[in-house]
Design a protein around this motif. Structure first.
Motif, PDB file in Angstrom:
ATOM      1  N   VAL A  68      -7.161  -1.095   6.144  1.00  0.00           N
ATOM      2  CA  VAL A  68      -8.063  -0.994   7.289  1.00  0.00           C
ATOM      3  C   VAL A  68      -8.668  -2.367   7.550  1.00  0.00           C
ATOM      4  O   VAL A  68      -9.216  -2.993   6.636  1.00  0.00           O
ATOM      5  N   TYR A  69      -8.558  -2.837   8.790  1.00  0.00           N
ATOM      6  CA  TYR A  69      -9.102  -4.139   9.177  1.00  0.00           C
ATOM      7  C   TYR A  69     -10.328  -3.933  10.059  1.00  0.00           C
ATOM      8  O   TYR A  69     -10.294  -3.156  11.008  1.00  0.00           O
ATOM      9  N   GLU A  70     -11.409  -4.653   9.738  1.00  0.00           N
ATOM     10  CA  GLU A  70     -12.648  -4.549  10.506  1.00  0.00           C
ATOM     11  C   GLU A  70     -13.207  -5.944  10.767  1.00  0.00           C
ATOM     12  O   GLU A  70     -13.232  -6.782   9.861  1.00  0.00           O
ATOM     13  N   ILE A  71     -13.653  -6.187  11.989  1.00  0.00           N
ATOM     14  CA  ILE A  71     -14.357  -7.434  12.291  1.00  0.00           C
ATOM     15  C   ILE A  71     -15.791  -7.291  11.788  1.00  0.00           C
ATOM     16  O   ILE A  71     -16.517  -6.394  12.209  1.00  0.00           O
ATOM     17  N   THR A  72     -16.204  -8.158  10.876  1.00  0.00           N
ATOM     18  CA  THR A  72     -17.563  -8.091  10.326  1.00  0.00           C
ATOM     19  C   THR A  72     -18.482  -9.149  10.923  1.00  0.00           C
ATOM     20  O   THR A  72     -19.700  -9.037  10.824  1.00  0.00           O
ATOM     21  N   ASP A  73     -17.898 -10.167  11.553  1.00  0.00           N
ATOM     22  CA  ASP A  73     -18.742 -11.188  12.177  1.00  0.00           C
ATOM     23  C   ASP A  73     -17.940 -11.921  13.247  1.00  0.00           C
ATOM     24  O   ASP A  73     -16.731 -12.128  13.104  1.00  0.00           O
ATOM     25  N   ARG A  74     -18.624 -12.266  14.319  1.00  0.00           N
ATOM     26  CA  ARG A  74     -18.016 -13.048  15.399  1.00  0.00           C
ATOM     27  C   ARG A  74     -19.066 -14.067  15.828  1.00  0.00           C
ATOM     28  O   ARG A  74     -20.181 -13.701  16.186  1.00  0.00           O
ATOM     29  N   SER A  75     -18.721 -15.331  15.802  1.00  0.00           N
ATOM     30  CA  SER A  75     -19.703 -16.371  16.100  1.00  0.00           C
ATOM     31  C   SER A  75     -19.061 -17.479  16.917  1.00  0.00           C
ATOM     32  O   SER A  75     -17.845 -17.541  17.077  1.00  0.00           O
ATOM     33  N   GLY A  76     -19.917 -18.357  17.448  1.00  0.00           N
ATOM     34  CA  GLY A  76     -19.435 -19.500  18.212  1.00  0.00           C
ATOM     35  C   GLY A  76     -19.300 -19.213  19.685  1.00  0.00           C
ATOM     36  O   GLY A  76     -19.305 -18.052  20.111  1.00  0.00           O
ATOM     37  N   ALA A 134       0.829  -1.201   0.000  1.00  0.00           N
ATOM     38  CA  ALA A 134       0.000   0.000   0.000  1.00  0.00           C
ATOM     39  C   ALA A 134       0.869   1.259   0.000  1.00  0.00           C
ATOM     40  O   ALA A 134       0.631   2.199  -0.764  1.00  0.00           O
ATOM     41  N   ALA A 135       1.890   1.277   0.858  1.00  0.00           N
ATOM     42  CA  ALA A 135       2.771   2.441   0.928  1.00  0.00           C
ATOM     43  C   ALA A 135       3.531   2.634  -0.379  1.00  0.00           C
ATOM     44  O   ALA A 135       3.667   3.757  -0.873  1.00  0.00           O
ATOM     45  N   GLY A 136       4.017   1.528  -0.940  1.00  0.00           N
ATOM     46  CA  GLY A 136       4.781   1.611  -2.180  1.00  0.00           C
ATOM     47  C   GLY A 136       3.956   2.063  -3.362  1.00  0.00           C
ATOM     48  O   GLY A 136       4.497   2.599  -4.338  1.00  0.00           O
ATOM     49  N   ASN A 137       2.631   1.840  -3.296  1.00  0.00           N
ATOM     50  CA  ASN A 137       1.742   2.250  -4.379  1.00  0.00           C
ATOM     51  C   ASN A 137       0.975   3.532  -4.047  1.00  0.00           C
ATOM     52  O   ASN A 137      -0.032   3.838  -4.681  1.00  0.00           O
ATOM     53  N   VAL A 169      -8.953   0.602  -3.983  1.00  0.00           N
ATOM     54  CA  VAL A 169      -8.389  -0.631  -4.541  1.00  0.00           C
ATOM     55  C   VAL A 169      -9.410  -1.768  -4.438  1.00  0.00           C
ATOM     56  O   VAL A 169      -9.817  -2.353  -5.433  1.00  0.00           O
ATOM     57  N   GLY A 170      -9.846  -2.081  -3.210  1.00  0.00           N
ATOM     58  CA  GLY A 170     -10.811  -3.148  -3.026  1.00  0.00           C
ATOM     59  C   GLY A 170     -10.840  -3.627  -1.598  1.00  0.00           C
ATOM     60  O   GLY A 170     -10.203  -3.042  -0.713  1.00  0.00           O
ATOM     61  N   GLU A 171     -11.594  -4.684  -1.371  1.00  0.00           N
ATOM     62  CA  GLU A 171     -11.699  -5.266  -0.038  1.00  0.00           C
ATOM     63  C   GLU A 171     -11.913  -6.767  -0.165  1.00  0.00           C
ATOM     64  O   GLU A 171     -12.348  -7.274  -1.211  1.00  0.00           O
ATOM     65  N   ILE A 172     -11.610  -7.474   0.910  1.00  0.00           N
ATOM     66  CA  ILE A 172     -11.777  -8.925   0.914  1.00  0.00           C
ATOM     67  C   ILE A 172     -11.925  -9.389   2.357  1.00  0.00           C
ATOM     68  O   ILE A 172     -11.417  -8.745   3.278  1.00  0.00           O
ATOM     69  N   PHE A 175      -5.972 -10.708   0.044  1.00  0.00           N
ATOM     70  CA  PHE A 175      -5.966  -9.409  -0.642  1.00  0.00           C
ATOM     71  C   PHE A 175      -4.766  -9.313  -1.591  1.00  0.00           C
ATOM     72  O   PHE A 175      -4.906  -8.885  -2.744  1.00  0.00           O
ATOM     73  N   MET A 176      -3.596  -9.700  -1.102  1.00  0.00           N
ATOM     74  CA  MET A 176      -2.410  -9.635  -1.931  1.00  0.00           C
ATOM     75  C   MET A 176      -2.500 -10.572  -3.120  1.00  0.00           C
ATOM     76  O   MET A 176      -2.036 -10.251  -4.222  1.00  0.00           O
ATOM     77  N   GLN A 177      -3.110 -11.740  -2.912  1.00  0.00           N
ATOM     78  CA  GLN A 177      -3.260 -12.689  -4.019  1.00  0.00           C
ATOM     79  C   GLN A 177      -4.186 -12.144  -5.101  1.00  0.00           C
ATOM     80  O   GLN A 177      -3.977 -12.376  -6.287  1.00  0.00           O
ATOM     81  N   ARG A 178      -5.189 -11.386  -4.689  1.00  0.00           N
ATOM     82  CA  ARG A 178      -6.154 -10.862  -5.660  1.00  0.00           C
ATOM     83  C   ARG A 178      -5.720  -9.531  -6.272  1.00  0.00           C
ATOM     84  O   ARG A 178      -5.842  -9.331  -7.483  1.00  0.00           O
ATOM     85  N   PHE A 179      -5.189  -8.635  -5.451  1.00  0.00           N
ATOM     86  CA  PHE A 179      -4.914  -7.287  -5.934  1.00  0.00           C
ATOM     87  C   PHE A 179      -3.422  -6.959  -6.059  1.00  0.00           C
ATOM     88  O   PHE A 179      -3.067  -5.986  -6.724  1.00  0.00           O
TER      89      PHE A 179
END
Length: 209
Positions: A159-167, A150-153, A183-186, A204-208
């Motif tokens: 940004v990391y966000e917890i979208t679900d917590r279960s169990g 990200a810095a190099g580009n 760029v995108g999200e995953i 993310f790195m594998q996709r973008f």
């Protein structure tokens, strides 16, 4: 922990999150500590590595990243000492890379104010020694690789966000979304927040990347 902050009020300020409602929290010290850490690491890299500017910048970004600061904070046993409001603690603030990284920098700011440049530089070189050695080569941790990408580009930090917590408590599953602006999200799911963040960064790195 190696810090020489004898002034209790400054120590408490560096450990205090805004969620407590205290008159003073760590943000001002974090602002200072971020600059102190950056200068110390830049000077260290300039003195010890002969690579070009781009390579030095990548290593600098990795070593001063919030993830690296948080990892070092955990290594010195910082999480139990954080002063958090109830909601922030219930939300997992004591294990948040964002909070731990910021408090780590706040402590460096306090160290600098009390003890000056030389003791602070010595402390940083000691605490960051393993991270600096790891930054010389080899496979990077997915979160560090994404941070550097990200810095190099010239992109904003991930940004990391917890979208679900279960169990149940003893077998929770965390779903984390990582996003980079424009760029995108995953998302990825794992048995801990840290593992989910790592898996999301790798995907993310594998996709973008």
């Amino acid at each position: 922990m190696g810090f020489g902050v004898a002034e209790e009020a400054l120590w408490v300020e560096a450990l205090t999150h805004g969620s407590t409602g205290a008159a003073r929290d760590y943000q001002r010290l974090e602002f200072l500590g971020d600059r102190v850490l950056g200068l110390c690491v830049a000077e260290w890299l300039h003195a010890t590595h002969q690579g070009p500017e781009g390579e030095l910048a990548q290593r600098l970004n990795a070593l001063v990243s919030r993830q690296t600061c948080a990892r070092i904070a955990r290594a010195i046993g910082l999480p139990p000492h954080l002063l958090l409001g109830k909601q922030a603690r219930d939300d997992g603030g004591a294990d948040s890379d964002n909070i731990l990284g910021d408090v780590m920098e706040a402590l460096l700011g306090a160290q600098f104010l009390v003890n000056g440049w030389e003791p602070t530089r010595t402390l940083i070189r000691s605490l960051w020694a393993d991270a600096a050695e790891g930054a010389k080569g080899g496979a990077k941790h997915p979160k560090s690789a994404l941070q550097e990408w990200a810095a190099g580009n010239r992109r904003r930090a991930p940004v990391y966000e917890i979208t679900d917590r279960s169990g149940p408590d003893h077998a929770q599953r965390f779903t984390v979304r990582v996003s980079v602006h424009n760029v995108g999200e995953i998302e990825a799911t794992a048995n801990s927040k840290q593992d989910a963040e790592t898996a999301a960064a790798r995907a993310f790195m594998q996709r973008f990347g």
